[in-house]
Scaffold this motif. Structure first.
Motif, mmCIF file in Angstrom:
data_model
loop_
_atom_site.group_PDB
_atom_site.id
_atom_site.type_symbol
_atom_site.label_atom_id
_atom_site.label_comp_id
_atom_site.label_asym_id
_atom_site.label_seq_id
_atom_site.Cartn_x
_atom_site.Cartn_y
_atom_site.Cartn_z
ATOM 1 N N MET A 108 0.828 -1.202 0.000
ATOM 2 C CA MET A 108 0.000 0.000 0.000
ATOM 3 C C MET A 108 0.865 1.256 0.000
ATOM 4 O O MET A 108 0.594 2.228 -0.714
ATOM 5 C CB MET A 108 -0.925 0.009 1.233
ATOM 6 C CG MET A 108 -2.100 -0.943 1.168
ATOM 7 S SD MET A 108 -3.167 -0.754 2.615
ATOM 8 C CE MET A 108 -4.352 -2.059 2.330
ATOM 9 N N LEU B 139 2.271 1.852 -3.420
ATOM 10 C CA LEU B 139 1.274 2.410 -4.324
ATOM 11 C C LEU B 139 0.952 3.868 -4.006
ATOM 12 O O LEU B 139 0.664 4.658 -4.907
ATOM 13 C CB LEU B 139 -0.010 1.576 -4.250
ATOM 14 C CG LEU B 139 0.007 0.260 -5.041
ATOM 15 C CD1 LEU B 139 -1.196 -0.598 -4.685
ATOM 16 C CD2 LEU B 139 0.038 0.527 -6.532
ATOM 17 N N TYR C 202 -16.268 1.380 -6.243
ATOM 18 C CA TYR C 202 -15.712 0.844 -4.992
ATOM 19 C C TYR C 202 -16.605 1.219 -3.805
ATOM 20 O O TYR C 202 -16.807 0.419 -2.876
ATOM 21 C CB TYR C 202 -14.294 1.347 -4.773
ATOM 22 C CG TYR C 202 -13.254 0.562 -5.548
ATOM 23 C CD1 TYR C 202 -12.968 -0.759 -5.216
ATOM 24 C CD2 TYR C 202 -12.574 1.124 -6.617
ATOM 25 C CE1 TYR C 202 -12.029 -1.487 -5.927
ATOM 26 C CE2 TYR C 202 -11.641 0.409 -7.333
ATOM 27 C CZ TYR C 202 -11.372 -0.899 -6.984
ATOM 28 O OH TYR C 202 -10.438 -1.621 -7.692
ATOM 29 N N GLU D 19 -8.658 1.691 -2.108
ATOM 30 C CA GLU D 19 -8.790 2.231 -3.454
ATOM 31 C C GLU D 19 -9.554 3.557 -3.440
ATOM 32 O O GLU D 19 -9.203 4.503 -4.148
ATOM 33 C CB GLU D 19 -9.506 1.227 -4.363
ATOM 34 C CG GLU D 19 -8.712 -0.041 -4.654
ATOM 35 C CD GLU D 19 -7.532 0.224 -5.566
ATOM 36 O OE1 GLU D 19 -7.410 1.351 -6.076
ATOM 37 O OE2 GLU D 19 -6.719 -0.696 -5.763
ATOM 38 N N LEU E 24 -1.187 -6.697 -4.078
ATOM 39 C CA LEU E 24 -1.992 -6.232 -2.952
ATOM 40 C C LEU E 24 -3.296 -7.014 -2.862
ATOM 41 O O LEU E 24 -3.726 -7.403 -1.766
ATOM 42 C CB LEU E 24 -2.281 -4.735 -3.106
ATOM 43 C CG LEU E 24 -3.149 -4.121 -2.001
ATOM 44 C CD1 LEU E 24 -2.485 -4.247 -0.638
ATOM 45 C CD2 LEU E 24 -3.442 -2.654 -2.313
ATOM 46 N N GLN E 25 -3.920 -7.273 -3.982
ATOM 47 C CA GLN E 25 -5.167 -8.036 -3.986
ATOM 48 C C GLN E 25 -4.942 -9.434 -3.417
ATOM 49 O O GLN E 25 -5.716 -9.929 -2.598
ATOM 50 C CB GLN E 25 -5.710 -8.135 -5.401
ATOM 51 C CG GLN E 25 -6.973 -8.983 -5.514
ATOM 52 C CD GLN E 25 -7.426 -9.137 -6.958
ATOM 53 O OE1 GLN E 25 -7.211 -8.253 -7.773
ATOM 54 N NE2 GLN E 25 -8.036 -10.262 -7.267
ATOM 55 N N GLN F 113 2.596 -0.352 -11.174
ATOM 56 C CA GLN F 113 1.321 -0.274 -10.475
ATOM 57 C C GLN F 113 0.434 -1.483 -10.740
ATOM 58 O O GLN F 113 -0.305 -1.931 -9.855
ATOM 59 C CB GLN F 113 0.595 1.019 -10.826
ATOM 60 C CG GLN F 113 0.172 1.141 -12.289
ATOM 61 C CD GLN F 113 -0.881 2.219 -12.486
ATOM 62 O OE1 GLN F 113 -1.817 2.310 -11.717
ATOM 63 N NE2 GLN F 113 -0.698 3.040 -13.502
ATOM 64 N N ARG G 269 -13.205 -3.260 -9.992
ATOM 65 C CA ARG G 269 -11.852 -3.458 -10.524
ATOM 66 C C ARG G 269 -11.800 -3.133 -12.010
ATOM 67 O O ARG G 269 -10.800 -2.619 -12.504
ATOM 68 C CB ARG G 269 -11.403 -4.899 -10.283
ATOM 69 C CG ARG G 269 -11.086 -5.201 -8.819
ATOM 70 C CD ARG G 269 -10.865 -6.677 -8.616
ATOM 71 N NE ARG G 269 -10.594 -6.995 -7.229
ATOM 72 C CZ ARG G 269 -10.709 -8.210 -6.706
ATOM 73 N NH1 ARG G 269 -11.106 -9.212 -7.474
ATOM 74 N NH2 ARG G 269 -10.449 -8.429 -5.443
ATOM 75 N N ARG H 132 -0.772 -3.710 -7.651
ATOM 76 C CA ARG H 132 -2.182 -3.878 -7.317
ATOM 77 C C ARG H 132 -2.578 -5.354 -7.301
ATOM 78 O O ARG H 132 -3.375 -5.781 -6.467
ATOM 79 C CB ARG H 132 -3.048 -3.097 -8.295
ATOM 80 C CG ARG H 132 -2.947 -1.596 -8.110
ATOM 81 C CD ARG H 132 -3.828 -0.837 -9.104
ATOM 82 N NE ARG H 132 -3.682 0.596 -8.912
ATOM 83 C CZ ARG H 132 -4.331 1.296 -7.995
ATOM 84 N NH1 ARG H 132 -5.176 0.693 -7.183
ATOM 85 N NH2 ARG H 132 -4.150 2.601 -7.881
ATOM 86 N N GLY I 25 -12.381 0.846 -12.117
ATOM 87 C CA GLY I 25 -11.365 1.602 -11.391
ATOM 88 C C GLY I 25 -11.882 2.918 -10.831
ATOM 89 O O GLY I 25 -11.081 3.795 -10.492
ATOM 90 N N PRO J 164 1.500 5.939 -7.462
ATOM 91 C CA PRO J 164 0.168 5.496 -7.886
ATOM 92 C C PRO J 164 0.036 5.318 -9.387
ATOM 93 O O PRO J 164 -0.830 4.586 -9.850
ATOM 94 C CB PRO J 164 -0.750 6.623 -7.380
ATOM 95 C CG PRO J 164 0.145 7.825 -7.285
ATOM 96 C CD PRO J 164 1.490 7.293 -6.883
ATOM 97 N N LEU K 43 -9.655 -3.591 0.941
ATOM 98 C CA LEU K 43 -9.096 -3.231 -0.362
ATOM 99 C C LEU K 43 -9.912 -2.109 -1.004
ATOM 100 O O LEU K 43 -9.358 -1.154 -1.554
ATOM 101 C CB LEU K 43 -9.086 -4.458 -1.281
ATOM 102 C CG LEU K 43 -8.671 -4.215 -2.735
ATOM 103 C CD1 LEU K 43 -7.241 -3.702 -2.796
ATOM 104 C CD2 LEU K 43 -8.817 -5.488 -3.555
#
Length: 508
Positions: A277, A280, A350, A369, A296-297, A289, A342, A293, A345, A284, A365
């Protein structure tokens, strides 16, 4: 009639677009199609033209010959040998041939457009042995040579007695040679139906891919041709290369990209989602990236997955209670909402997931985001507004910038163990290995909570070995300007100037 084209990179605009190549690159490209006594080939001249253009765009000085008679073909090969010898031992030579070719008694022959044959015994009198190009290359004693034969479309002399061998024979080449055939020894290649042969079309597509060794380039060509011809044609190659050769080198990284790469190298093996995190947050829109990502997922899914517990020894429970206590997999609707977020984006999608599943498996997560996207939106709004005040708000940042401006040549020529003569506390009086063990002066990433950086050493955030620091310093030396050096740093700009001075002396 033979046509000769010498393609030399001469235009200033084209030179500016080319990367610098360490070695001289020479290529002789031949395409024979307009045969007078045997069957004509439609695609060989377009193939040669395409290959000449592709090679020219990647640093080769190319001589293109099309529809050559025997004397012209022999003369062209001879001149190529003279040019290669004159270029020196570090030169790379490349020979490409598209046209009819046959084998007899294990020897391969390239057929000029005026070749006519009644008796197999006359073959060496009307054709040019392919070994002639290998002898020219061997006489040049250069390190790297490449021979590409896109021939064997068919046997044009199938009615000539004692000349019924299919395809070409495998040739023995001198050390330092890469030999490529458009099809396997003894097999027949296809001429193609859309203006180019399957082999040359695939090769022209793979040569521009940056950073790929020649062996991998031709492996990808082989896979493409097998797929396009439904397995009827399998390109073949042999190699005695002793040096690595790449058609299109990778572009050099900027100083900031090197820093990002070093940090990513230290983060990508982490099992801590917080580290990813933080990466990122710092980059970013960086070059890693997508990978970050995805990592991270994976880590968040593992982090939030229920931990199996040992079953109780003797505690019977009602069936309903057991069902309620069992770990729950995400429902189809939850998976659909997070998948939509996802794909798009967007913060809206989200947030829609969070509204529906505030305690869902992917809630953490999604919150991350949403926070990142909000920061991007705020940054864009600030950039679109009036310019920020020129005076920095943070006193420590202002002090560091003032010290950079005053440092001048004081930090040039440092060694790895020389104490910094300037820079103020805490770096002044300390050497590079001592400085990297300090805690940062201020947050390395804007908005990062103090507990995540104040008690940490910078060596825990970066792979700051002596070699890595030397590489980082050299990017400052070769950079077109001082933008990377002057950028704020947790130790201030003086530290970067010190790395630059140390690297300028080859990191003593």
């Amino acid at each position: 009639m033979m046509k000769i084209w010498t393609l030399i990179i001469a235009a200033a605009t084209l030179i500016a677009a080319q990367p610098a190549y360490a070695e001289t690159r020479l290529a002789l490209v031949i395409g024979n199609g307009n045969y007078t006594a045997i069957g004509a080939l439609d695609n060989t001249v377009p193939d040669a033209t395409l290959m000449a253009k592709t090679l020219q765009e990647h640093g080769f000085e190319v001589t293109l010959l099309t529809d050559t008679a025997q004397s012209d073909l022999t003369q062209g090969i001879s001149q190529f040998g003279r040019d290669l010898r004159a270029a020196g031992g570090d030169a790379t030579g490349l020979f490409y041939y598209a046209g009819h070719a046959v084998q007899s008694f294990g020897i391969n022959y390239l057929l000029p457009t005026d070749a006519a044959l009644i008796d197999a015994a006359d073959l060496s009198l009307v054709a040019v042995p392919a070994d002639a190009i290998l002898r020219q290359m061997q006489s040049a004693r250069n390190k790297t040579n490449i021979v590409i034969l896109d021939s064997c479309r068919n046997n044009p002399f199938e009615n000539v007695r004692n000349l019924d061998d299919n395809g070409l024979a495998e040739m023995n080449s001198p050390t330092g040679t890469f030999l490529s055939y458009s099809t396997a020894p003894g097999a027949v290649a296809l001429d193609g139906l859309d203006g180019n042969s399957p082999f040359t079309k695939a090769l022209a597509r793979e040569i521009p891919v940056p950073g790929v060794p020649i062996e991998q380039t031709f492996k990808k060509v082989r896979v493409s041709v097998i797929a396009e011809t439904a397995g009827l044609q399998t390109p073949w190659d042999t190699s005695s290369l002793t040096n690595e050769f790449i058609f299109a080198p990778k572009a050099a990284l900027t100083a900031e990209q090197v820093e990002e790469q070093q940090l990513w190298n230290s983060v990508q093996g982490s099992s801590d989602p917080v580290q990813v995190m933080l990466f990122l947050r710092g980059y970013p829109n960086g070059q890693y990236q997508v990978e970050a990502r995805a990592l991270l997922q994976t880590l968040m899914t593992a982090e939030l997955a229920p931990t199996p517990e040992a079953p109780p020894v003797v505690v019977p429970a009602p069936e309903a209670a057991l069902v309620a206590a069992a770990p729950q997999a995400p429902s189809a609707s939850e998976e659909e909402l997070i998948a939509q977020a996802r794909r798009s984006g967007t913060a809206t999608d989200y947030q829609a997931y969070l509204d529906a599943f505030p305690q869902g498996i992917f809630a953490e997560l999604a919150r991350f985001e949403v926070e990142i996207l909000a920061q991007k939106s705020d940054a864009a709004a600030v950039a679109a507004a009036e310019p920020a005040p020129t005076e920095p708000a943070d006193d420590q940042v202002a002090l560091n910038r003032a010290l950079v401006a005053q440092s001048g040549n004081d930090v040039m020529g440092l060694t790895f163990t020389t104490p910094f003569p300037v820079g103020g506390p805490p770096i002044e009086g300390l050497s590079i290995p001592e400085i990297v063990m300090l805690s940062p002066l201020y947050s390395p990433i804007e908005g990062l909570p103090e507990e995540l950086w104040k008690t940490q050493t910078c060596s825990s955030c970066h792979a700051w070995t002596r070699e890595a620091l030397c590489t980082q310093g050299k990017t400052y030396v070769t950079a077109a300007d001082d933008s990377a050096v002057s950028k704020d740093h947790p130790f201030g700009g003086v530290f970067k100037r010190g790395l630059k001075g140390w690297a300028a002396a080859d990191c003593p």
